[in-house]
Design a protein around this motif. Structure first.
Motif, mmCIF file in Angstrom:
data_model
loop_
_atom_site.group_PDB
_atom_site.id
_atom_site.type_symbol
_atom_site.label_atom_id
_atom_site.label_comp_id
_atom_site.label_asym_id
_atom_site.label_seq_id
_atom_site.Cartn_x
_atom_site.Cartn_y
_atom_site.Cartn_z
ATOM 1 N N VAL A 16 -9.050 9.498 -6.448
ATOM 2 C CA VAL A 16 -9.760 8.478 -6.109
ATOM 3 C C VAL A 16 -8.926 7.321 -6.124
ATOM 4 O O VAL A 16 -8.570 6.759 -7.366
ATOM 5 C CB VAL A 16 -11.277 8.203 -6.837
ATOM 6 N N THR A 17 -8.750 6.561 -5.046
ATOM 7 C CA THR A 17 -7.779 5.504 -5.017
ATOM 8 C C THR A 17 -8.366 4.075 -4.543
ATOM 9 O O THR A 17 -9.255 4.178 -3.963
ATOM 10 C CB THR A 17 -6.537 5.857 -3.692
ATOM 11 N N GLY A 18 -8.119 3.217 -5.382
ATOM 12 C CA GLY A 18 -8.569 1.982 -5.284
ATOM 13 C C GLY A 18 -7.482 1.101 -5.247
ATOM 14 O O GLY A 18 -6.397 1.269 -5.674
ATOM 15 N N GLY A 19 -7.510 -0.192 -4.821
ATOM 16 C CA GLY A 19 -6.496 -1.197 -4.441
ATOM 17 C C GLY A 19 -5.409 -0.828 -3.440
ATOM 18 O O GLY A 19 -4.233 -1.358 -3.752
ATOM 19 N N THR A 20 -5.746 -0.140 -2.577
ATOM 20 C CA THR A 20 -4.778 0.208 -1.275
ATOM 21 C C THR A 20 -4.870 -1.139 -0.793
ATOM 22 O O THR A 20 -3.585 -1.402 -0.075
ATOM 23 C CB THR A 20 -5.368 1.195 -0.358
ATOM 24 N N HIS A 21 -5.608 -1.970 -0.848
ATOM 25 C CA HIS A 21 -5.683 -3.363 -0.306
ATOM 26 C C HIS A 21 -5.781 -4.317 -1.635
ATOM 27 O O HIS A 21 -6.694 -4.093 -2.288
ATOM 28 C CB HIS A 21 -6.439 -3.644 0.744
ATOM 29 N N GLY A 22 -4.713 -5.156 -1.979
ATOM 30 C CA GLY A 22 -4.941 -5.514 -3.372
ATOM 31 C C GLY A 22 -5.791 -6.769 -3.578
ATOM 32 O O GLY A 22 -5.883 -7.447 -4.757
ATOM 33 N N ASN A 23 -6.651 -6.986 -2.707
ATOM 34 C CA ASN A 23 -7.723 -8.156 -2.812
ATOM 35 C C ASN A 23 -9.174 -7.523 -2.483
ATOM 36 O O ASN A 23 -9.857 -8.380 -2.356
ATOM 37 C CB ASN A 23 -7.483 -9.365 -2.001
ATOM 38 N N GLU A 24 -9.232 -6.256 -2.680
ATOM 39 C CA GLU A 24 -10.662 -5.697 -2.363
ATOM 40 C C GLU A 24 -11.084 -5.123 -3.613
ATOM 41 O O GLU A 24 -10.460 -4.125 -4.219
ATOM 42 C CB GLU A 24 -10.466 -4.456 -1.311
ATOM 43 N N MET A 25 -11.938 -5.845 -4.345
ATOM 44 C CA MET A 25 -11.964 -5.901 -5.762
ATOM 45 C C MET A 25 -12.776 -4.704 -6.618
ATOM 46 O O MET A 25 -12.624 -4.317 -7.627
ATOM 47 C CB MET A 25 -12.501 -7.109 -6.405
ATOM 48 N N SER A 26 -13.605 -4.234 -5.581
ATOM 49 C CA SER A 26 -14.318 -3.043 -6.416
ATOM 50 C C SER A 26 -13.609 -1.822 -6.526
ATOM 51 O O SER A 26 -13.740 -1.257 -7.891
ATOM 52 C CB SER A 26 -15.598 -2.632 -5.292
ATOM 53 N N GLY A 27 -12.958 -1.380 -5.715
ATOM 54 C CA GLY A 27 -12.058 -0.251 -6.155
ATOM 55 C C GLY A 27 -10.943 -0.490 -6.953
ATOM 56 O O GLY A 27 -10.528 0.456 -7.727
ATOM 57 N N ILE A 28 -10.503 -1.832 -6.912
ATOM 58 C CA ILE A 28 -9.449 -2.159 -8.115
ATOM 59 C C ILE A 28 -9.822 -2.009 -9.338
ATOM 60 O O ILE A 28 -9.555 -1.277 -10.274
ATOM 61 C CB ILE A 28 -8.866 -3.838 -7.667
ATOM 62 N N TYR A 29 -11.124 -2.423 -9.640
ATOM 63 C CA TYR A 29 -11.832 -2.392 -11.020
ATOM 64 C C TYR A 29 -12.298 -1.089 -11.307
ATOM 65 O O TYR A 29 -12.373 -0.834 -12.448
ATOM 66 C CB TYR A 29 -12.577 -3.772 -11.243
ATOM 67 N N LEU A 30 -12.736 -0.301 -10.294
ATOM 68 C CA LEU A 30 -13.266 0.958 -10.666
ATOM 69 C C LEU A 30 -11.976 1.845 -11.029
ATOM 70 O O LEU A 30 -12.082 2.382 -12.055
ATOM 71 C CB LEU A 30 -13.755 1.649 -9.442
ATOM 72 N N ALA A 31 -10.928 1.589 -10.341
ATOM 73 C CA ALA A 31 -9.627 2.548 -10.629
ATOM 74 C C ALA A 31 -9.177 2.016 -12.102
ATOM 75 O O ALA A 31 -8.826 2.908 -12.854
ATOM 76 C CB ALA A 31 -8.443 2.207 -9.644
ATOM 77 N N ARG A 32 -8.989 0.821 -12.299
ATOM 78 C CA ARG A 32 -8.577 0.402 -13.688
ATOM 79 C C ARG A 32 -9.712 0.885 -14.769
ATOM 80 O O ARG A 32 -8.911 1.186 -15.766
ATOM 81 C CB ARG A 32 -8.562 -1.239 -13.669
ATOM 82 N N HIS A 33 -10.790 0.855 -14.587
ATOM 83 C CA HIS A 33 -11.732 1.217 -15.522
ATOM 84 C C HIS A 33 -11.499 2.740 -15.620
ATOM 85 O O HIS A 33 -11.453 3.144 -16.731
ATOM 86 C CB HIS A 33 -13.032 1.043 -15.063
ATOM 87 N N TRP A 34 -11.448 3.562 -14.779
ATOM 88 C CA TRP A 34 -11.135 5.109 -14.828
ATOM 89 C C TRP A 34 -9.722 5.339 -15.425
ATOM 90 O O TRP A 34 -9.764 6.527 -15.829
ATOM 91 C CB TRP A 34 -11.408 5.637 -13.333
ATOM 92 N N LEU A 35 -8.870 4.523 -15.092
ATOM 93 C CA LEU A 35 -7.616 5.009 -15.670
ATOM 94 C C LEU A 35 -7.559 4.997 -17.283
ATOM 95 O O LEU A 35 -6.906 5.581 -18.065
ATOM 96 C CB LEU A 35 -6.334 3.863 -15.275
ATOM 97 N N GLN A 36 -8.604 4.001 -17.937
ATOM 98 C CA GLN A 36 -8.562 3.763 -19.388
ATOM 99 C C GLN A 36 -9.978 4.947 -19.582
ATOM 100 O O GLN A 36 -9.826 5.386 -20.764
ATOM 101 C CB GLN A 36 -9.296 2.365 -19.592
ATOM 102 N N ALA A 37 -10.833 5.148 -18.762
ATOM 103 C CA ALA A 37 -11.778 6.226 -19.369
ATOM 104 C C ALA A 37 -12.282 6.892 -18.332
ATOM 105 O O ALA A 37 -13.110 6.858 -17.424
ATOM 106 C CB ALA A 37 -13.235 5.288 -19.452
ATOM 107 N N PRO A 38 -11.338 8.083 -18.118
ATOM 108 C CA PRO A 38 -11.566 9.043 -16.931
ATOM 109 C C PRO A 38 -12.589 10.090 -16.936
ATOM 110 O O PRO A 38 -12.928 10.726 -15.976
ATOM 111 C CB PRO A 38 -10.198 9.691 -16.855
ATOM 112 N N ALA A 39 -13.456 10.057 -18.036
ATOM 113 C CA ALA A 39 -14.456 11.072 -18.157
ATOM 114 C C ALA A 39 -15.637 11.033 -16.971
ATOM 115 O O ALA A 39 -15.878 12.015 -16.688
ATOM 116 C CB ALA A 39 -15.267 10.957 -19.628
ATOM 117 N N GLU A 40 -15.941 9.743 -16.447
ATOM 118 C CA GLU A 40 -16.696 9.766 -15.379
ATOM 119 C C GLU A 40 -16.185 10.432 -14.084
ATOM 120 O O GLU A 40 -17.014 10.889 -13.136
ATOM 121 C CB GLU A 40 -16.856 7.994 -15.074
ATOM 122 N N LEU A 41 -15.044 10.852 -14.194
ATOM 123 C CA LEU A 41 -14.533 11.390 -12.920
ATOM 124 C C LEU A 41 -14.220 12.896 -13.217
ATOM 125 O O LEU A 41 -13.850 13.707 -12.165
ATOM 126 C CB LEU A 41 -13.261 10.985 -12.266
#
Ligand SMILES: [Zn+2]
Length: 319
Positions: A16-41
């Motif tokens: 699951v990739t987020g931040g392909t575009h660096g100002n599209e915030m939903s995917g950016i913050y989801l990816a950052r969250h899951w990098l810390q807490a991957p259990a949801e994936l």
């Protein structure tokens, strides 16, 4: 009909990739969250890998640094000889191609889900390459059935003869989620939580498939691009008018010949002069001003998606 082959093995390598575009915030913050807490994936048959696709652009809250990353996954960029002068995103695309691909190889990831936001009022838009991608079409159908209230629209971006260029094209199967409207650099709770829910349902669908679920054939309606329309501009290239209030926010609604599309600063309306009804999308998308696109013209079409048979379990080894 040249449908692509459906997977005959479980999909185990999923990203699951987020931040392909660096100002599209939903995917950016989801990816950052899951990098810390991957259990949801995690699901019983696989664990999806979160990836922050364009870290430098994300750090600067910009769409890209040197080049639009989501237009960089073509063979000419991926296979050219690296040089110290390469644009940042060309180098990054090669790294992602090593991580998730290589594109069009047997070693590529089974599935990549790429997360985007747009300033346009597209609602929930599912972006795939073409109607021939049977697995992605069944996934879109599943999302539509799970969330009828979202009226998920399916946009098939690839024009005939055109090479695929976006991030999820490095994987064997892929889909883009495009949610809007959300301003660039802004995180909205409603869109953030909708994206999170959709990602969970995508992973649930892959799990259903991996567990041996069969999916029947169905009729699908989708949109495909037929052209783009730029803003009216002055000789210097500045805007000479705005998207017309009667067009603003009406993504995927029919645009009839003669309807107003721009309001000139001089006061007059510019009318749509095409000969047939089109369905505009990405209306007034902020990132497209520089691309010379005020909106994308699409046409609506329907097609039959063939059934996707259940995976057959591995034969048990002979005793
Ligand atoms: Zn994007």
């Amino acid at each position: 009909m040249c449908s692509l082959p459906v997977p005959r093995e479980p999909l185990r390598r999923v990203a699951v990739t987020g931040g392909t575009h660096g100002n599209e915030m939903s995917g950016i913050y989801l990816a950052r969250h899951w990098l810390q807490a991957p259990a949801e994936l995690q699901r019983p048959s696989f664990s999806a890998v979160p990836v922050l696709a364009n870290p430098a652009a994300t750090a600067g809250c910009r769409r890209y640094v040197d080049h639009d990353l989501n237009r960089t996954f073509t063979s000419s960029f991926l296979n050219s000889r690296p040089t110290p002068d390469d644009p940042y995103e060309v180098t990054r695309a090669r790294e992602l191609n090593q991580l998730l691909g290589p594109k069009a190889s047997g070693r590529a990831f089974d599935f990549v889900l790429d997360l985007h936001n747009t300033t346009a009022n597209v609602g929930t838009c599912l972006i795939a390459k073409s109607s021939h991608e049977v697995f992605a079409m069944h996934l879109c159908r599943h999302l539509q059935l799970q969330y009828p209230e979202l009226s998920c629209q399916v946009f098939l971006y690839q024009r005939s003869g055109e090479e695929s260029y976006n991030l999820d094209s490095v994987a064997k199967n892929g889909l883009g989620l495009e949610l809007g409207p959300q301003p660039q650099g802004v995180l909205r709770a409603d869109i953030f939580s909708r994206m999170r829910t959709l990602v969970a349902t995508v992973l649930d669908f892959i799990e259903l498939f991996n567990q041996g679920t069969a999916f029947p054939a169905f009729e699908m309606e989708a949109y495909r691009p037929v052209g783009v329309v730029d803003f009216p501009r002055t000789e210097a290239g500045n805007l000479a008018g705005t998207v017309h209030p009667q067009l603003q926010d009406r993504d995927f609604q029919p645009l009839q010949p003669g309807a107003p599309i721009f309001q000139m600063f001089g006061g007059e309306d510019l009318l749509y002069e095409g000969e047939s009804t089109v369905y505009p999308m990405f209306i007034n998308e902020a990132a497209y001003y520089e691309k010379g696109v005020a909106f994308v013209q699409t046409e609506k079409f329907t097609f039959t998606v063939p059934a996707m048979p259940a995976l057959t379990p591995d034969p048990s080894p002979a005793s």
